[in-house]
Design a protein around this motif. Structure first.
Motif, PDB file in Angstrom:
ATOM      1  N   ALA A  42     -12.251 -26.215  -4.048  1.00  0.00           N
ATOM      2  CA  ALA A  42     -11.243 -27.120  -4.606  1.00  0.00           C
ATOM      3  C   ALA A  42     -10.030 -27.157  -3.695  1.00  0.00           C
ATOM      4  CB  ALA A  42     -10.831 -26.641  -5.991  1.00  0.00           C
ATOM      5  N   VAL A  43      -9.426 -28.347  -3.572  1.00  0.00           N
ATOM      6  CA  VAL A  43      -8.226 -28.486  -2.758  1.00  0.00           C
ATOM      7  C   VAL A  43      -7.014 -28.220  -3.647  1.00  0.00           C
ATOM      8  CG1 VAL A  43      -6.817 -30.131  -1.475  1.00  0.00           C
ATOM      9  CG2 VAL A  43      -9.296 -30.087  -1.146  1.00  0.00           C
ATOM     10  N   ASN A  44      -6.126 -27.437  -3.141  1.00  0.00           N
ATOM     11  CA  ASN A  44      -4.830 -27.122  -3.750  1.00  0.00           C
ATOM     12  C   ASN A  44      -4.168 -28.414  -4.282  1.00  0.00           C
ATOM     13  OD1 ASN A  44      -1.951 -27.020  -3.608  1.00  0.00           O
ATOM     14  ND2 ASN A  44      -2.008 -25.367  -2.094  1.00  0.00           N
ATOM     15  N   PRO A  45      -3.736 -28.396  -5.574  1.00  0.00           N
ATOM     16  CA  PRO A  45      -3.185 -29.622  -6.182  1.00  0.00           C
ATOM     17  C   PRO A  45      -1.976 -30.184  -5.439  1.00  0.00           C
ATOM     18  CG  PRO A  45      -3.507 -27.908  -7.838  1.00  0.00           C
ATOM     19  CD  PRO A  45      -3.787 -27.278  -6.509  1.00  0.00           C
ATOM     20  N   GLU A  46      -1.152 -29.322  -4.862  1.00  0.00           N
ATOM     21  CA  GLU A  46       0.003 -29.801  -4.100  1.00  0.00           C
ATOM     22  C   GLU A  46      -0.468 -30.632  -2.906  1.00  0.00           C
ATOM     23  OE1 GLU A  46       2.524 -26.610  -2.616  1.00  0.00           O
ATOM     24  OE2 GLU A  46       3.502 -28.050  -1.265  1.00  0.00           O
ATOM     25  N   ILE A  47      -1.504 -30.157  -2.260  1.00  0.00           N
ATOM     26  CA  ILE A  47      -2.029 -30.883  -1.099  1.00  0.00           C
ATOM     27  C   ILE A  47      -2.704 -32.178  -1.552  1.00  0.00           C
ATOM     28  CG2 ILE A  47      -3.676 -30.750   0.834  1.00  0.00           C
ATOM     29  CD1 ILE A  47      -2.843 -27.917   1.276  1.00  0.00           C
ATOM     30  N   GLN A  48      -3.320 -32.148  -2.713  1.00  0.00           N
ATOM     31  CA  GLN A  48      -3.882 -33.390  -3.270  1.00  0.00           C
ATOM     32  C   GLN A  48      -2.801 -34.459  -3.438  1.00  0.00           C
ATOM     33  OE1 GLN A  48      -6.458 -33.112  -6.705  1.00  0.00           O
ATOM     34  NE2 GLN A  48      -7.233 -31.095  -6.082  1.00  0.00           N
ATOM     35  N   ASN A  49      -1.653 -34.046  -3.951  1.00  0.00           N
ATOM     36  CA  ASN A  49      -0.538 -34.989  -4.113  1.00  0.00           C
ATOM     37  C   ASN A  49      -0.067 -35.539  -2.778  1.00  0.00           C
ATOM     38  OD1 ASN A  49      -0.049 -35.332  -6.818  1.00  0.00           O
ATOM     39  ND2 ASN A  49       1.113 -33.410  -6.985  1.00  0.00           N
ATOM     40  N   ILE A  50       0.085 -34.640  -1.832  1.00  0.00           N
ATOM     41  CA  ILE A  50       0.542 -35.075  -0.508  1.00  0.00           C
ATOM     42  C   ILE A  50      -0.464 -36.046   0.082  1.00  0.00           C
ATOM     43  CG2 ILE A  50       1.021 -34.265   1.841  1.00  0.00           C
ATOM     44  CD1 ILE A  50       1.989 -31.600   0.493  1.00  0.00           C
ATOM     45  N   PHE A  51      -1.735 -35.724  -0.069  1.00  0.00           N
ATOM     46  CA  PHE A  51      -2.789 -36.601   0.451  1.00  0.00           C
ATOM     47  C   PHE A  51      -2.670 -38.004  -0.145  1.00  0.00           C
ATOM     48  CE2 PHE A  51      -6.979 -38.544   0.500  1.00  0.00           C
ATOM     49  CZ  PHE A  51      -7.429 -38.276   1.793  1.00  0.00           C
ATOM     50  N   ARG A  52      -2.511 -38.058  -1.447  1.00  0.00           N
ATOM     51  CA  ARG A  52      -2.423 -39.373  -2.107  1.00  0.00           C
ATOM     52  C   ARG A  52      -1.209 -40.165  -1.642  1.00  0.00           C
ATOM     53  NH1 ARG A  52      -5.020 -36.853  -6.722  1.00  0.00           N
ATOM     54  NH2 ARG A  52      -3.010 -36.020  -7.373  1.00  0.00           N
ATOM     55  N   PHE A 102     -10.700 -32.906   2.308  1.00  0.00           N
ATOM     56  CA  PHE A 102     -11.078 -31.550   2.736  1.00  0.00           C
ATOM     57  C   PHE A 102     -10.655 -31.315   4.184  1.00  0.00           C
ATOM     58  CE2 PHE A 102     -14.055 -32.888  -0.577  1.00  0.00           C
ATOM     59  CZ  PHE A 102     -13.745 -31.942  -1.552  1.00  0.00           C
ATOM     60  N   ASP A 103     -10.913 -32.319   5.016  1.00  0.00           N
ATOM     61  CA  ASP A 103     -10.415 -32.243   6.398  1.00  0.00           C
ATOM     62  C   ASP A 103      -8.887 -32.132   6.390  1.00  0.00           C
ATOM     63  OD1 ASP A 103     -13.029 -32.896   7.256  1.00  0.00           O
ATOM     64  OD2 ASP A 103     -12.542 -35.032   7.448  1.00  0.00           O
ATOM     65  N   PHE A 104      -8.280 -32.931   5.533  1.00  0.00           N
ATOM     66  CA  PHE A 104      -6.821 -33.019   5.527  1.00  0.00           C
ATOM     67  C   PHE A 104      -6.178 -31.684   5.168  1.00  0.00           C
ATOM     68  CE2 PHE A 104      -2.778 -33.635   3.294  1.00  0.00           C
ATOM     69  CZ  PHE A 104      -2.050 -34.187   4.333  1.00  0.00           C
ATOM     70  N   GLU A 105      -6.789 -30.951   4.250  1.00  0.00           N
ATOM     71  CA  GLU A 105      -6.209 -29.659   3.882  1.00  0.00           C
ATOM     72  C   GLU A 105      -6.083 -28.764   5.119  1.00  0.00           C
ATOM     73  OE1 GLU A 105      -8.415 -27.218   1.085  1.00  0.00           O
ATOM     74  OE2 GLU A 105      -6.512 -26.551   0.198  1.00  0.00           O
ATOM     75  N   LYS A 106      -7.096 -28.785   5.938  1.00  0.00           N
ATOM     76  CA  LYS A 106      -7.048 -27.966   7.161  1.00  0.00           C
ATOM     77  C   LYS A 106      -6.049 -28.551   8.170  1.00  0.00           C
ATOM     78  CE  LYS A 106     -11.717 -26.130   6.733  1.00  0.00           C
ATOM     79  NZ  LYS A 106     -12.160 -26.807   5.491  1.00  0.00           N
ATOM     80  N   LEU A 107      -6.059 -29.866   8.285  1.00  0.00           N
ATOM     81  CA  LEU A 107      -5.122 -30.537   9.191  1.00  0.00           C
ATOM     82  C   LEU A 107      -3.679 -30.257   8.784  1.00  0.00           C
ATOM     83  CD1 LEU A 107      -4.293 -32.614  11.368  1.00  0.00           C
ATOM     84  CD2 LEU A 107      -4.823 -34.428   9.737  1.00  0.00           C
ATOM     85  N   TYR A 108      -3.446 -30.335   7.495  1.00  0.00           N
ATOM     86  CA  TYR A 108      -2.113 -30.092   6.947  1.00  0.00           C
ATOM     87  C   TYR A 108      -1.631 -28.677   7.283  1.00  0.00           C
ATOM     88  CZ  TYR A 108       1.421 -29.377   3.312  1.00  0.00           C
ATOM     89  OH  TYR A 108       2.571 -29.076   2.639  1.00  0.00           O
ATOM     90  N   ASN A 109      -2.516 -27.715   7.090  1.00  0.00           N
ATOM     91  CA  ASN A 109      -2.136 -26.335   7.420  1.00  0.00           C
ATOM     92  C   ASN A 109      -1.892 -26.183   8.917  1.00  0.00           C
ATOM     93  OD1 ASN A 109      -2.303 -25.572   4.749  1.00  0.00           O
ATOM     94  ND2 ASN A 109      -4.436 -24.923   4.898  1.00  0.00           N
ATOM     95  N   TYR A 110      -2.723 -26.844   9.681  1.00  0.00           N
ATOM     96  CA  TYR A 110      -2.602 -26.758  11.135  1.00  0.00           C
ATOM     97  C   TYR A 110      -1.267 -27.341  11.614  1.00  0.00           C
ATOM     98  CZ  TYR A 110      -3.988 -27.436  16.039  1.00  0.00           C
ATOM     99  OH  TYR A 110      -4.058 -27.415  17.414  1.00  0.00           O
ATOM    100  N   ILE A 111      -0.932 -28.514  11.092  1.00  0.00           N
ATOM    101  CA  ILE A 111       0.347 -29.135  11.472  1.00  0.00           C
ATOM    102  C   ILE A 111       1.516 -28.231  11.071  1.00  0.00           C
ATOM    103  CG2 ILE A 111       1.923 -31.077  11.037  1.00  0.00           C
ATOM    104  CD1 ILE A 111      -0.576 -32.853  10.709  1.00  0.00           C
TER     105      ILE A 111
END
Ligand SMILES: [Zn+2]
Ligand SMILES: [Zn+2]
Ligand SMILES: [Zn+2]
Ligand SMILES: [Zn+2]
Lengths: 211, 211
Positions: A42-52, A102-111
Motif C-alpha cells: 500500500a502507498v502511504n496516504p500522504e503520498i497518495q494525496n501528493i500524487f493526485r 507505485f513508481d512515484f512513491e519511490k521517485l518522491y523519496n528519491y527526489i
C-alpha cells in the motif's frame, strides 16, 4: 527553494549518515536496480494525496510536464525537462515515460533525498550551489576533480555566468557523473584513472547516457 | 512524414552529392562553427512566413515548444524535446534556448537537409528507418558498426520494440554519433580505433554531449 504540490522539505530529518552519495541512492538499492514486488504494498496516504495533486489530468500516471509543474528550483523556475525526464526514467518500470503511483512513491523519496543532499551542501542557504560548495559536495561524494573541471561543470549549466547551479542542475550533474563514473570504473580494472577503450564501446557508453 | 507549418519536403531537390554526411552539415560550415555576419542579410520571404507561422506567441523567437508543434514525424508524433533542444542549441547564437529569424533560416535549411537525408535512406518509404536502412545509412556516412551495435541503436530509441526509428530519432542519433566520433577521433591519433583516456577527459566528453 520552493516546492509546489506539497513536497515537504524535511521529510528525512537527518535520519541517515554522513555520506551524501549513499543518501542519494548511490549505495545499495540505487537506480535501476529494483524489480517490482509481486504484490504492490500500500502507498502511504500522504503520498497518495501528493500524487493526485500532481496528476492534473487524473490519468493515474504522472508525466514529465506534470512533474515539472510540481517542482520549482531556487530561481523560481520549474525543474528542467532534462531533470524530470532523467528522474522519471529511473523509476518508470514500464518504460513508457510516465510513473504510476507505485513508481512515484519511490521517485518522491528519491527526489526528497536529493533535496536534502542539496540543502546540506548549500551552506550559505542561497538556494544555489556555488563553486566552493560544488567542490565540497563532489569531494564528499568521493571525487577528486581539478578546479578547472569544477568550473567546467558550472559553466556547462550556467550560460549567463551566474557562477552557480540550481538544484535540478545539481541533481542531473551528480547523476550523470555517477553513471559515467560507474561505466569508467568497470573498465579501469587496475584503478589507474586511465582506460583504453574501443570506438564502439566508447560510443555505446556515451549514447546510453544521453536521453 | 508530415510537416506542419509549411516545411517543404523537397526544398533541395537533390542539389548535392552522394555523401549524406556532407549534406547533413558534417562538412565545412558544420554546426557551431559559424559566426553571425556583421550585417545580417535579408531573410528569404518564404522563410519569413514560415517563421511567423511557427512563432505562435509572436515574440520574434521560436522556442522548443513552438518548434515541436511545427514538426511531426512519420508516426504522427511531434518531434521529441531532445531533438528540438539539440537542433535549437546548434543555431541559437545567443545561447538563450530560442532562435531568432536569422538563426531560424539556418536551422530551417539544416532540418530540410536532414529530412532529405532521411528520405534517401528510407528506401521503402515507410516513414521510418529500419535496421537494414540504418545499416546502409551509417555505412554511407563512413561508419563500420557491428550488427549488435546497430541493434543497440535501434533498441535505445525503440522501447516498444517496433524495430525502427522515427525521423527525429534518426537525426538525434546521427548528430550524437557524429559528435562522439569527432571527440574520439582527435584522441585516436594513430587511427587504431582504440584510445587511452583519463577519467576527467572521459567525463568531460560524455557530459558535454548530454543536455
Ligand atoms: Zn497525469
Ligand atoms: Zn549556496
Ligand atoms: Zn515564440
Ligand atoms: Zn523504411
Amino acid at each position: 527553494m520552493a516546492y509546489q504540490g506539497g513536497f515537504p522539505q524535511q521529510q528525512y530529518g537527518g535520519g541517515y549518515g554522513q555520506h551524501p552519495a549513499a543518501a542519494a541512492g548511490y549505495g545499495a538499492g540505487g537506480y535501476g536496480a529494483y524489480a517490482p514486488p509481486p504484490q504492490q504494498p500500500a502507498v502511504n496516504p500522504e503520498i497518495q494525496n501528493i500524487f493526485r495533486n500532481i496528476d492534473k489530468d487524473s490519468t493515474g500516471r504522472i508525466n514529465n510536464r506534470e512533474l515539472q509543474q510540481a517542482l520549482i528550483n531556487g530561481r523560481g523556475d520549474h525543474f528542467s525537462d532534462t531533470a524530470c525526464n532523467l528522474m522519471i526514467s529511473m523509476f518508470d518500470r514500464n518504460k513508457v515515460g510516465t510513473v504510476d503511483i507505485f513508481d512515484f512513491e519511490k521517485l518522491y523519496n528519491y527526489i526528497n533525498q536529493w533535496l536534502q543532499v542539496f540543502k546540506n551542501f548549500d551552506r550559505d542557504a542561497s538556494g544555489h550551489i556555488e563553486e566552493s560548495e560544488l567542490t565540497q559536495a563532489l569531494t564528499q561524494m568521493g571525487f577528486r576533480f581539478s578546479p578547472q573541471f569544477i568550473q567546467y561543470l558550472i559553466a556547462k549549466n550556467d550560460p549567463v555566468n551566474r557562477k552557480e547551479i540550481s538544484v535540478d542542475q545539481f541533481i542531473v550533474t551528480c547523476i550523470q557523473i555517477q553513471r559515467f563514473t560507474d561505466a569508467f570504473r568497470v573498465r579501469d580494472t587496475e584503478q589507474k584513472g586511465v582506460i583504453t577503450i574501443g570506438f564502439e564501446d566508447f560510443l555505446g557508453i556515451a549514447l546510453s547516457m544521453c536521453s
